[in-house]
Design a protein around this motif. Structure first.
Motif, PDB file in Angstrom:
ATOM      1  N   HIS A   1      11.183   9.202   1.022  1.00  0.00           N
ATOM      2  CA  HIS A   1      11.343  10.393   1.594  1.00  0.00           C
ATOM      3  C   HIS A   1      10.509  11.924   0.189  1.00  0.00           C
ATOM      4  N   ALA A   2       9.124  12.422   0.942  1.00  0.00           N
ATOM      5  CA  ALA A   2       8.278  12.520   0.251  1.00  0.00           C
ATOM      6  C   ALA A   2       7.462  13.441   0.766  1.00  0.00           C
ATOM      7  N   SER A   3       7.124  14.636   0.123  1.00  0.00           N
ATOM      8  CA  SER A   3       6.777  16.305   0.906  1.00  0.00           C
ATOM      9  C   SER A   3       4.653  15.902   1.772  1.00  0.00           C
ATOM     10  N   GLY A   4       4.861  15.342   0.450  1.00  0.00           N
ATOM     11  CA  GLY A   4       3.238  14.926   0.226  1.00  0.00           C
ATOM     12  C   GLY A   4       2.427  13.202   0.063  1.00  0.00           C
TER      13      GLY A   4
ATOM     14  N   CYS B   1       0.825  -1.301  -0.104  1.00  0.00           N
ATOM     15  CA  CYS B   1      -0.066   0.067   0.283  1.00  0.00           C
ATOM     16  C   CYS B   1       0.810   1.452  -0.202  1.00  0.00           C
ATOM     17  N   VAL B   2       0.412   2.071  -0.775  1.00  0.00           N
ATOM     18  CA  VAL B   2       1.246   3.231  -0.674  1.00  0.00           C
ATOM     19  C   VAL B   2       0.295   5.000  -0.603  1.00  0.00           C
ATOM     20  N   ALA B   3       0.901   5.514   0.118  1.00  0.00           N
ATOM     21  CA  ALA B   3      -0.291   6.978   0.329  1.00  0.00           C
ATOM     22  C   ALA B   3      -1.383   6.184   0.619  1.00  0.00           C
ATOM     23  N   GLY B   4      -1.428   4.728   1.696  1.00  0.00           N
ATOM     24  CA  GLY B   4      -3.118   4.636   1.799  1.00  0.00           C
ATOM     25  C   GLY B   4      -3.778   4.987   3.003  1.00  0.00           C
TER      26      GLY B   4
ATOM     27  N   ALA C   1       4.374   8.439   2.863  1.00  0.00           N
ATOM     28  CA  ALA C   1       5.531  10.153   3.006  1.00  0.00           C
ATOM     29  C   ALA C   1       6.274  10.285   4.237  1.00  0.00           C
ATOM     30  N   SER C   2       6.980  10.193   4.229  1.00  0.00           N
ATOM     31  CA  SER C   2       8.011  10.874   5.483  1.00  0.00           C
ATOM     32  C   SER C   2       7.517  12.573   5.737  1.00  0.00           C
ATOM     33  N   GLY C   3       7.088  13.452   4.878  1.00  0.00           N
ATOM     34  CA  GLY C   3       7.129  14.390   5.291  1.00  0.00           C
ATOM     35  C   GLY C   3       5.759  15.293   5.420  1.00  0.00           C
TER      36      GLY C   3
END
Length: 442
Positions: free
Chosen positions: A401-404, A349-352, A374-376
């Motif tokens: 490592h992502a802001s959103g 799952c990504v950004a789930g 997302a870590s951010g």
């Protein structure tokens, strides 16, 4: 010295790079259609590298934002219906299109795109009007999949054509293009004689492209399917290379246009690792954003139907299957993995919105599950930790490592693809061994 730096040595070089990016369509019976005249050398190389049929698609720009197709219909970018813009020039341009078709392919009918994977190629795209007219015309002929592929384009031009194509592929996107010639070291006019020569060549006669794209390999199947579900069938796109080791069922719920580039990128990465892919939008009528929280139950039913269809009606029936989900669809994926008789072998799952799964489902989940966050995004991190705690299955929580939550950055997408592929390789390719003690948050 020119202030521009040439991106491609020639149109043939651009075609070789495009072919490399499109290698997932080699051997699928695809049809490559080139826009004359500049797109023909590019398209010829692409078709030969992919082993695809090759022909022309006729369209012509007649005014700013307006172009003409080979039926005489004019199209304005951002509109789906014909318009009358162009005035008296329309007839002149249509006569020129008819003349070109008669000169280039005088003794055969145009190739029929119905039911086929169709890749439309040009040497570049600035305003998008000509490509828009070509795609609009082809869309009415019901291809199974319609792909726009160009070496270079403005972002504004690509935005004009995204709604008409199932996939848009571009190698370079400067903010402004004064002239396409600035991006090619060699950019001579393509004569009618050269178009005729390139169009008349068979793949056996054509010289193979040098450099990237010459050794393209991957899928032996590209098939668009309808999955029966009450009154509204669900559309699925199945793709695989020879002898896949498993199948990744990739699902989201709504926002198809926004998610399309990301989904196809991740699917291509998984296919290079030997997995077949099945892309499905659980809520195709929702054009923007994600499905609301209240629809998780309905999404779960749809996903269960998809898994049943996978086992009963596709070539992937005997392959181990994993679920790759995003947004609200992730909650449905975990519920299906916990309760469905034909549960998947692994879940990623990504950004789930896994917080919508429900603690009862999470507690009885025994399917190996990878969560990517997302870590951010502090709120997303909090929700993932909260859902991760009650799970007792082999599990991993990875922070990308992502802001959103969009994961639109290429480096973030590469990390997501690498994590998901490794997870599926561990739990789908060798499922017979005991699950290792795998409980990590990183």
């Amino acid at each position: 010295m020119s202030r521009y730096q040439s991106r491609f040595q020639s149109r043939e070089h651009a075609g070789a790079e495009l072919a490399s990016a499109l290698r997932a369509y080699q051997g699928t019976g695809a049809l490559v259609l080139a826009l004359p005249c500049g797109g023909v050398p590019v398209g010829r190389v692409v078709a030969d590298a992919l082993g695809a049929d090759f022909d022309l698609v006729m369209a012509r720009r007649i005014a700013a934002g307006v172009a003409l197709d080979d039926t005489g219909k004019t199209w304005r970018t951002n509109e789906t219906d014909a318009c009358s813009t162009g005035g008296g020039l329309r007839g002149i341009h249509f006569d020129q299109l008819c003349r070109q078709r008669a000169v280039y392919t005088p003794v055969r009918k145009p190739a029929d795109p119905a039911g086929r994977v169709v890749i439309v190629v040009d040497d570049g795209l600035v305003s998008g009007a000509t490509m828009y007219a070509a795609l609009a015309r082809l869309r009415k002929q019901r291809p199974a999949r319609l792909i726009c592929a160009v070496p270079i384009a403005t972002r504004a031009g690509l935005d004009q054509v995204r709604a008409l194509a199932d996939e848009v592929l571009c190698l370079d996107t400067p903010d402004h293009i004064a002239s396409l010639a600035h991006y090619y070291h060699e950019f001579q006019l393509v004569s009618d004689d050269r178009v005729r020569a390139l169009t008349g060549m068979t793949s056996a006669q054509a010289p193979g492209p040098a450099g990237p794209g010459a050794a393209a390999s991957v899928p032996s199947l590209t098939q668009a399917m309808l999955i029966p579900y009450w009154a509204t069938p669900l559309r699925a796109m199945l793709e695989c290379g020879p002898n896949p080791v498993g199948v990744a069922v990739m699902v989201h719920a709504g926002g198809a246009q926004r998610r399309a580039a990301r989904s196809h990128y991740l699917a291509r990465k998984l296919r290079t690792r030997g997995f077949a892919t099945m892309l499905v939008d659980l809520q195709p009528d929702r054009r923007v954003d994600d499905a609301p929280d209240s629809e998780v139950d309905e999404l779960t039913k749809r996903l269960a139907r998809i898994l049943s269809f996978l086992r009963a009606s596709t070539p992937f029936a005997s392959l181990p299957a994993g679920l790759f989900s995003a947004g609200t669809a992730a909650a449905a994926a975990l519920r299906v993995a916990a309760d469905h008789p034909a549960r998947p072998g692994a879940v990623a799952c990504v950004a789930g919105r896994i917080d919508l799964t429900g603690s009862a489902f999470l507690q009885r989940l025994d399917t190996p599950t990878l969560l990517m966050c997302a870590s951010g995004n502090p709120e997303s991190v909090r929700l993932h930790y909260q859902a991760f705690a009650p799970m007792h299955c082999p599990r991993q929580l990875s922070f990308v490592h992502a802001s959103g939550c969009g994961f639109d950055d290429r480096k973030a997408l590469e990390e997501v693809a690498t994590l998901a592929a490794a997870w599926f390789e561990q739990y789908l390719v060798k499922p017979s061994r005991p699950y290792p003690a795998h409980e990590a948050a990183r």
